[in-house]
Design a protein around this motif. Structure first.
Motif, short mmCIF file in Angstrom:
data_model
loop_
_atom_site.label_atom_id
_atom_site.label_comp_id
_atom_site.label_asym_id
_atom_site.label_seq_id
_atom_site.Cartn_x
_atom_site.Cartn_y
_atom_site.Cartn_z
N ALA A 71 -11.12 -19.08 -11.54
CA ALA A 71 -9.92 -18.32 -11.17
C ALA A 71 -9.87 -18.20 -9.65
CB ALA A 71 -9.95 -16.93 -11.80
N THR A 72 -8.65 -18.02 -9.14
CA THR A 72 -8.47 -17.86 -7.69
C THR A 72 -7.42 -16.78 -7.43
OG1 THR A 72 -6.69 -19.52 -7.60
CG2 THR A 72 -8.94 -20.30 -7.22
N GLY A 73 -7.40 -16.29 -6.21
CA GLY A 73 -6.40 -15.31 -5.81
C GLY A 73 -6.38 -15.15 -4.30
N GLU A 74 -5.29 -14.60 -3.79
CA GLU A 74 -5.13 -14.31 -2.37
C GLU A 74 -5.00 -12.80 -2.19
OE1 GLU A 74 -5.24 -16.37 0.35
OE2 GLU A 74 -5.80 -17.93 -1.09
N LEU A 75 -5.80 -12.27 -1.28
CA LEU A 75 -5.77 -10.82 -1.03
C LEU A 75 -4.48 -10.42 -0.32
CD1 LEU A 75 -9.45 -10.46 0.15
CD2 LEU A 75 -8.47 -9.37 -1.87
N ILE A 76 -3.91 -9.29 -0.76
CA ILE A 76 -2.78 -8.68 -0.07
C ILE A 76 -3.23 -7.33 0.49
CG2 ILE A 76 -1.07 -9.83 -1.53
CD1 ILE A 76 -0.62 -7.00 -2.85
N SER A 77 -2.55 -6.85 1.48
CA SER A 77 -2.90 -5.58 2.13
C SER A 77 -2.40 -4.40 1.32
CB SER A 77 -2.29 -5.51 3.52
OG SER A 77 -2.81 -6.54 4.33
N HIS A 78 -3.20 -3.36 1.31
CA HIS A 78 -2.80 -2.07 0.75
C HIS A 78 -2.96 -1.03 1.86
CE1 HIS A 78 -3.19 -3.43 -3.69
NE2 HIS A 78 -1.94 -3.42 -3.31
N GLU A 79 -3.91 -0.12 1.73
CA GLU A 79 -4.09 0.94 2.72
C GLU A 79 -4.42 0.39 4.11
OE1 GLU A 79 -4.67 4.66 4.55
OE2 GLU A 79 -3.70 4.24 2.65
N HIS A 80 -5.14 -0.72 4.17
CA HIS A 80 -5.52 -1.35 5.43
C HIS A 80 -5.14 -2.82 5.39
CE1 HIS A 80 -8.07 1.94 7.12
NE2 HIS A 80 -8.05 2.31 5.84
N ALA A 81 -4.84 -3.39 6.56
CA ALA A 81 -4.52 -4.82 6.63
C ALA A 81 -5.72 -5.61 6.11
CB ALA A 81 -4.21 -5.22 8.06
N THR A 82 -5.46 -6.45 5.11
CA THR A 82 -6.52 -7.20 4.44
C THR A 82 -6.01 -8.60 4.15
OG1 THR A 82 -7.37 -5.19 3.41
CG2 THR A 82 -8.02 -7.27 2.41
N LYS A 83 -6.85 -9.59 4.44
CA LYS A 83 -6.51 -10.97 4.07
C LYS A 83 -7.77 -11.72 3.69
CE LYS A 83 -6.31 -12.39 8.90
NZ LYS A 83 -5.49 -12.96 9.94
N GLY A 84 -7.57 -12.83 3.03
CA GLY A 84 -8.66 -13.66 2.56
C GLY A 84 -8.36 -14.15 1.16
N SER A 85 -9.28 -14.93 0.61
CA SER A 85 -9.08 -15.45 -0.74
C SER A 85 -10.26 -15.09 -1.62
CB SER A 85 -8.88 -16.97 -0.70
OG SER A 85 -10.01 -17.60 -0.15
N VAL A 100 -8.81 4.64 -2.90
CA VAL A 100 -7.69 3.84 -2.41
C VAL A 100 -8.13 2.39 -2.21
CG1 VAL A 100 -8.09 4.33 0.04
CG2 VAL A 100 -5.77 3.84 -0.75
N SER A 101 -7.20 1.49 -2.48
CA SER A 101 -7.45 0.06 -2.29
C SER A 101 -7.13 -0.33 -0.85
CB SER A 101 -6.57 -0.75 -3.25
OG SER A 101 -6.68 -2.13 -2.99
N PHE A 102 -8.07 -1.01 -0.20
CA PHE A 102 -7.79 -1.57 1.12
C PHE A 102 -6.97 -2.84 0.96
CE2 PHE A 102 -10.95 0.13 4.47
CZ PHE A 102 -10.84 1.41 3.98
N GLY A 103 -7.23 -3.60 -0.10
CA GLY A 103 -6.50 -4.84 -0.39
C GLY A 103 -6.90 -5.32 -1.77
N ALA A 104 -6.08 -6.20 -2.35
CA ALA A 104 -6.35 -6.67 -3.71
C ALA A 104 -5.79 -8.06 -3.91
CB ALA A 104 -5.74 -5.70 -4.73
N ALA A 105 -6.30 -8.71 -4.96
CA ALA A 105 -5.83 -10.05 -5.31
C ALA A 105 -5.68 -10.16 -6.82
CB ALA A 105 -6.81 -11.12 -4.83
N GLU A 106 -4.59 -10.78 -7.24
CA GLU A 106 -4.41 -11.11 -8.65
C GLU A 106 -5.19 -12.39 -8.90
OE1 GLU A 106 -0.90 -12.62 -11.68
OE2 GLU A 106 -0.34 -11.73 -9.77
#
Length: 181
Positions: free
Chosen positions: A68-82, A170-176
């Motif tokens: 499985a793969t996913g891309e992180l999106i920002s929530h409470e804090h700017a977040t990126k990555g895979s 709280v989520s800093f960032g998340a990925a589906e």
């Protein structure tokens, strides 16, 4: 100068000593709870892609398969990555964060959850509401990191990953997580 003298005189009295002690205690608790210095301290981790496979006949190593793969999106804090979930030749599964870049914070965890990933503030607090498994403390707020998945995690049920601040829920960032073909 009179104000300073009056303040010093007040601080020498029992009420002044008590109020000063309470103020220092509140400051210490606030610093411990919020850990504001972490906003300026980055922790970079560079874990290699895990390989638990025996050598192949040609001398090379078998590459892990991507589940499985996913891309992180920002929530409470700017977040990126895979995010990738990989399975090694020995059957072990690993959640891999690649190119992670988020803020540091107190008590950050990596959660695998059944919650849908929502953009904006609607997605900030949902990841500990339903089924979730903590893979442990976030090793660092930047870089590439590996987290062992428990053998019994059903990837059909656990469909998202969150960089979760357990202290403030709280989520800093998340990925589906999208299943690999």
């Amino acid at each position: 100068m009179r104000a300073v003298t009056a303040l010093l005189t007040f601080l020498k009295k029992p009420l002044g000593i008590a109020l000063s002690s309470i103020a220092v205690l509140l400051l210490a608790v606030g610093l411990y709870w919020f850990q504001p210095w972490k906003l300026w301290v980055d922790e970079t981790v560079n874990d290699a892609v895990p390989t638990a496979a025996p050598a192949k006949a040609d001398g090379g190593r078998a590459m892990p398969s991507v589940l499985a793969t996913g891309e992180l999106i920002s929530h409470e804090h700017a977040t990126k990555g895979s995010v990738r979930i990989i399975q090694l030749a020995d059957g072990k599964r690993t959640l891999r964060l690649e190119g992670l870049d988020t803020s540091n914070g107190p008590d950050l965890r990596v959660l695998v959850t059944d919650a849908p990933v929502k953009k904006g503030t609607a997605g900030w607090r949902v990841f500990d509401d339903g089924k979730h498994v903590s893979l442990g403390k976030l090793k660092g707020n930047k870089g590439d990191q590996n987290y062992d998945l428990p053998a019994d995690i059903d990837l059909a049920t656990y469909t998202s990953v969150s960089i979760w601040c357990d202290r403030f829920d709280v989520s800093f960032g998340a990925a589906e997580l999208k299943r690999a073909a």
